[in-house]
Design an enzyme around this catalytic site. Structure first.
Site, PDB file in Angstrom:
ATOM      1  N   LYS A 128      -9.763  41.934 -39.058  1.00 32.46           N
ATOM      2  CA  LYS A 128     -11.104  41.356 -39.044  1.00 32.46           C
ATOM      3  C   LYS A 128     -11.818  41.640 -40.370  1.00 32.46           C
ATOM      4  O   LYS A 128     -12.326  40.737 -41.030  1.00 32.46           O
ATOM      5  CB  LYS A 128     -11.917  41.929 -37.880  1.00 32.46           C
ATOM      6  CG  LYS A 128     -11.262  41.821 -36.506  1.00 32.46           C
ATOM      7  CD  LYS A 128     -11.059  40.409 -36.059  1.00 32.46           C
ATOM      8  CE  LYS A 128     -10.629  40.311 -34.594  1.00 32.46           C
ATOM      9  NZ  LYS A 128      -9.306  40.911 -34.312  1.00 32.46           N
TER      10      LYS A 128
ATOM     11  N   LYS B  48     -17.425  40.664 -32.098  1.00 29.78           N
ATOM     12  CA  LYS B  48     -16.065  41.032 -31.693  1.00 29.78           C
ATOM     13  C   LYS B  48     -15.716  42.408 -32.241  1.00 29.78           C
ATOM     14  O   LYS B  48     -16.211  42.826 -33.299  1.00 29.78           O
ATOM     15  CB  LYS B  48     -15.065  39.993 -32.182  1.00 29.78           C
ATOM     16  CG  LYS B  48     -15.118  39.687 -33.666  1.00 29.78           C
ATOM     17  CD  LYS B  48     -14.216  38.490 -33.995  1.00 29.78           C
ATOM     18  CE  LYS B  48     -14.332  38.058 -35.442  1.00 29.78           C
ATOM     19  NZ  LYS B  48     -13.500  36.871 -35.749  1.00 29.78           N
TER      20      LYS B  48
ATOM     21  N   ARG C 202      -4.660  28.268 -37.410  1.00 28.03           N
ATOM     22  CA  ARG C 202      -3.791  29.322 -37.927  1.00 28.03           C
ATOM     23  C   ARG C 202      -2.989  28.757 -39.102  1.00 28.03           C
ATOM     24  O   ARG C 202      -2.208  27.828 -38.952  1.00 28.03           O
ATOM     25  CB  ARG C 202      -2.863  29.823 -36.822  1.00 28.03           C
ATOM     26  CG  ARG C 202      -1.708  30.708 -37.297  1.00 28.03           C
ATOM     27  CD  ARG C 202      -2.155  31.982 -38.014  1.00 28.03           C
ATOM     28  NE  ARG C 202      -3.080  32.785 -37.270  1.00 28.03           N
ATOM     29  CZ  ARG C 202      -2.718  33.670 -36.330  1.00 28.03           C
ATOM     30  NH1 ARG C 202      -1.448  33.820 -36.004  1.00 28.03           N
ATOM     31  NH2 ARG C 202      -3.638  34.388 -35.713  1.00 28.03           N
TER      32      ARG C 202
ATOM     33  N   ARG D 281      -5.862  25.623 -32.794  1.00 25.47           N
ATOM     34  CA  ARG D 281      -5.871  26.065 -31.402  1.00 25.47           C
ATOM     35  C   ARG D 281      -7.194  25.628 -30.774  1.00 25.47           C
ATOM     36  O   ARG D 281      -8.246  26.191 -31.069  1.00 25.47           O
ATOM     37  CB  ARG D 281      -5.655  27.576 -31.349  1.00 25.47           C
ATOM     38  CG  ARG D 281      -4.259  27.960 -31.873  1.00 25.47           C
ATOM     39  CD  ARG D 281      -4.157  29.397 -32.279  1.00 25.47           C
ATOM     40  NE  ARG D 281      -5.023  29.693 -33.410  1.00 25.47           N
ATOM     41  CZ  ARG D 281      -5.199  30.926 -33.893  1.00 25.47           C
ATOM     42  NH1 ARG D 281      -4.581  31.950 -33.348  1.00 25.47           N
ATOM     43  NH2 ARG D 281      -5.992  31.121 -34.923  1.00 25.47           N
TER      44      ARG D 281
ATOM     45  N   ARG E 114     -13.379  30.175 -27.424  1.00 25.08           N
ATOM     46  CA  ARG E 114     -12.263  30.838 -28.101  1.00 25.08           C
ATOM     47  C   ARG E 114     -11.059  29.910 -28.083  1.00 25.08           C
ATOM     48  O   ARG E 114     -10.692  29.379 -27.037  1.00 25.08           O
ATOM     49  CB  ARG E 114     -11.898  32.156 -27.404  1.00 25.08           C
ATOM     50  CG  ARG E 114     -13.022  33.174 -27.360  1.00 25.08           C
ATOM     51  CD  ARG E 114     -12.630  34.348 -26.488  1.00 25.08           C
ATOM     52  NE  ARG E 114     -12.376  33.942 -25.112  1.00 25.08           N
ATOM     53  CZ  ARG E 114     -11.808  34.717 -24.190  1.00 25.08           C
ATOM     54  NH1 ARG E 114     -11.422  35.941 -24.505  1.00 25.08           N
ATOM     55  NH2 ARG E 114     -11.616  34.267 -22.962  1.00 25.08           N
TER      56      ARG E 114
ATOM     57  N   ASP F 269      -6.872  32.846 -40.075  1.00 24.81           N
ATOM     58  CA  ASP F 269      -7.613  32.077 -39.076  1.00 24.81           C
ATOM     59  C   ASP F 269      -8.781  31.405 -39.777  1.00 24.81           C
ATOM     60  O   ASP F 269      -9.592  32.075 -40.446  1.00 24.81           O
ATOM     61  CB  ASP F 269      -8.116  32.979 -37.951  1.00 24.81           C
ATOM     62  CG  ASP F 269      -6.986  33.416 -37.025  1.00 24.81           C
ATOM     63  OD1 ASP F 269      -5.869  32.891 -37.157  1.00 24.81           O
ATOM     64  OD2 ASP F 269      -7.230  34.295 -36.170  1.00 24.81           O
TER      65      ASP F 269
ATOM     66  N   GLU G  53     -10.386  35.468 -40.049  1.00 29.24           N
ATOM     67  CA  GLU G  53      -9.529  36.638 -39.887  1.00 29.24           C
ATOM     68  C   GLU G  53      -8.332  36.522 -40.826  1.00 29.24           C
ATOM     69  O   GLU G  53      -7.933  35.421 -41.215  1.00 29.24           O
ATOM     70  CB  GLU G  53      -9.026  36.783 -38.439  1.00 29.24           C
ATOM     71  CG  GLU G  53     -10.112  37.096 -37.431  1.00 29.24           C
ATOM     72  CD  GLU G  53      -9.559  37.398 -36.038  1.00 29.24           C
ATOM     73  OE1 GLU G  53      -8.341  37.636 -35.910  1.00 29.24           O
ATOM     74  OE2 GLU G  53     -10.357  37.379 -35.085  1.00 29.24           O
TER      75      GLU G  53
ATOM     76  N   ASN H 267      -4.630  37.914 -40.405  1.00 27.88           N
ATOM     77  CA  ASN H 267      -3.722  38.584 -39.467  1.00 27.88           C
ATOM     78  C   ASN H 267      -2.459  39.029 -40.189  1.00 27.88           C
ATOM     79  O   ASN H 267      -1.765  38.216 -40.803  1.00 27.88           O
ATOM     80  CB  ASN H 267      -3.365  37.631 -38.320  1.00 27.88           C
ATOM     81  CG  ASN H 267      -4.582  37.296 -37.477  1.00 27.88           C
ATOM     82  OD1 ASN H 267      -4.924  38.018 -36.561  1.00 27.88           O
ATOM     83  ND2 ASN H 267      -5.243  36.189 -37.811  1.00 27.88           N
TER      84      ASN H 267
END
Length: 313
Positions: free
Chosen positions: A124, A159, A209, A224, A232, A272, A280, A282
């Site tokens: 994050k 979050k 993504r 997504r 979400r 993301d 984000e 990842n």
């Protein structure tokens, strides 16, 4: 090559969607030997990091994708490369595993992703390295700071810094009577640091993504799309994955982030992106390779194996 994967329990992996399995299949198809073990198998003794591993025959059958063909034991340096693919939580046990992998790396092992960078790049908070690509964001444990941020922007998401799969993400609006209890819960009464970001309405078009392999973006992202009534997009939260070519902004973000993460030894990275904003970075076990392959025919796992093979030459 002998390639080992550090995984969650092998029997728990879902072949129809798991990116680690996609990479193992690609490795096997290229004639490499594939092994697997869990992070708990790591042991430091006799001055070296060791692990027991199972040797795997990997097939394309999702119902029976692997067969154990043998076992091996000894130093990790018996492998040409080890891919760290354990899912979060990023807890102390995960950190201890990176310490052990770093010792093996110092002894000459190629570890993907680099253990030190797994610790340094919080998934994050790492967006703070790339402020040109981020929406308004704050990181704090103070409720008054989050309330002021909410008052400025009208609608935000909050979050934890250590979540995955969309867990514990809350969407807050000005005037919401639950703001107090949500902030008390997520910050554990100001004892836990969290992230708050301005809500991005483009989430309705998908949380994209973008996979970077050795700093270079795959040509397709997986958008997504949130299910009805959700904000979400995570597949684990019921989102639907739709592969699509990178937009010019997606590519701009990827090309801005790629050289930085590659320089830190982060070979497999999942960005993301919602709308025009990076949300984000990842690095632990980025996924979506299988969905992109199924929908477009493009093998991101092939990019990974190209990178692994190139590093060994």
């Amino acid at each position: 090559m002998d390639i080992a994967f550090i995984l969650d329990p092998i029997a728990s992996l879902k072949a129809y969607k798991d990116s680690s399995i996609a990479m193992m299949r690609e490795a096997a198809a290229r004639g490499h030997r594939v092994s697997g073990f869990e992070a708990g198998a790591l042991v430091w003794k006799d001055g070296e990091v060791q692990a027991d591993a199972v040797e795997l025959a990997v097939s394309s059958d999702d119902a029976a994708w692997y067969r154990v063909t043998g076992t091996s034991t000894g130093p990790l340096t018996r492998f040409d490369a080890v891919l760290m693919r354990k899912d979060p939580p990023f807890d102390l046990q995960y950190i201890y595993a990176t310490y052990l992998l770093e010792l093996a790396e110092a002894a000459g092992l190629r570890v993907i992703n680099r253990p030190r960078s797994l610790r340094d790049f919080n998934e994050k908070l790492s967006i703070a390295r790339f402020p040109a690509f981020t929406a308004p964001t704050i990181v704090t444990s103070r409720e008054d700071e989050i309330r002021a941020f909410l008052a400025t922007h009208g609608e935000i998401v909050v979050k934890p810094l250590d979540g995955m799969g969309g867990s514990s993400i809350f969407r807050l609006r000005t005037g919401d009577p639950n703001v107090g209890v949500i902030l008390e819960t997520i910050t554990e009464h100001e004892q836990r640091t969290v992230m708050a970001q301005r809500y991005i309405p483009d989430i309705a078009k998908g949380d994209k993504r973008i996979l970077l392999i050795d700093g270079k973006p795959a040509p397709y992202a997986l958008a997504r799309i949130p299910k009805a009534g959700e904000s979400r997009g995570n597949l684990a939260a019921g989102g639907t994955g739709v592969a699509q070519p990178l937009s010019p902004r997606d590519r701009e973000i990827a090309e801005g982030v790629g050289p930085v993460v590659a320089a830190h030894g982060l070979t497999i990275v999942g960005l993301d992106v919602i709308g025009d904003y990076l949300t984000e970075v990842n690095v632990t076990s980025p996924t979506c390779m299988r969905e992109i392959l199924d929908q477009t025919g493009f093998s991101v796992a092939g990019m990974v194996l190209d990178a692994v093979e190139h590093a060994s030459t």
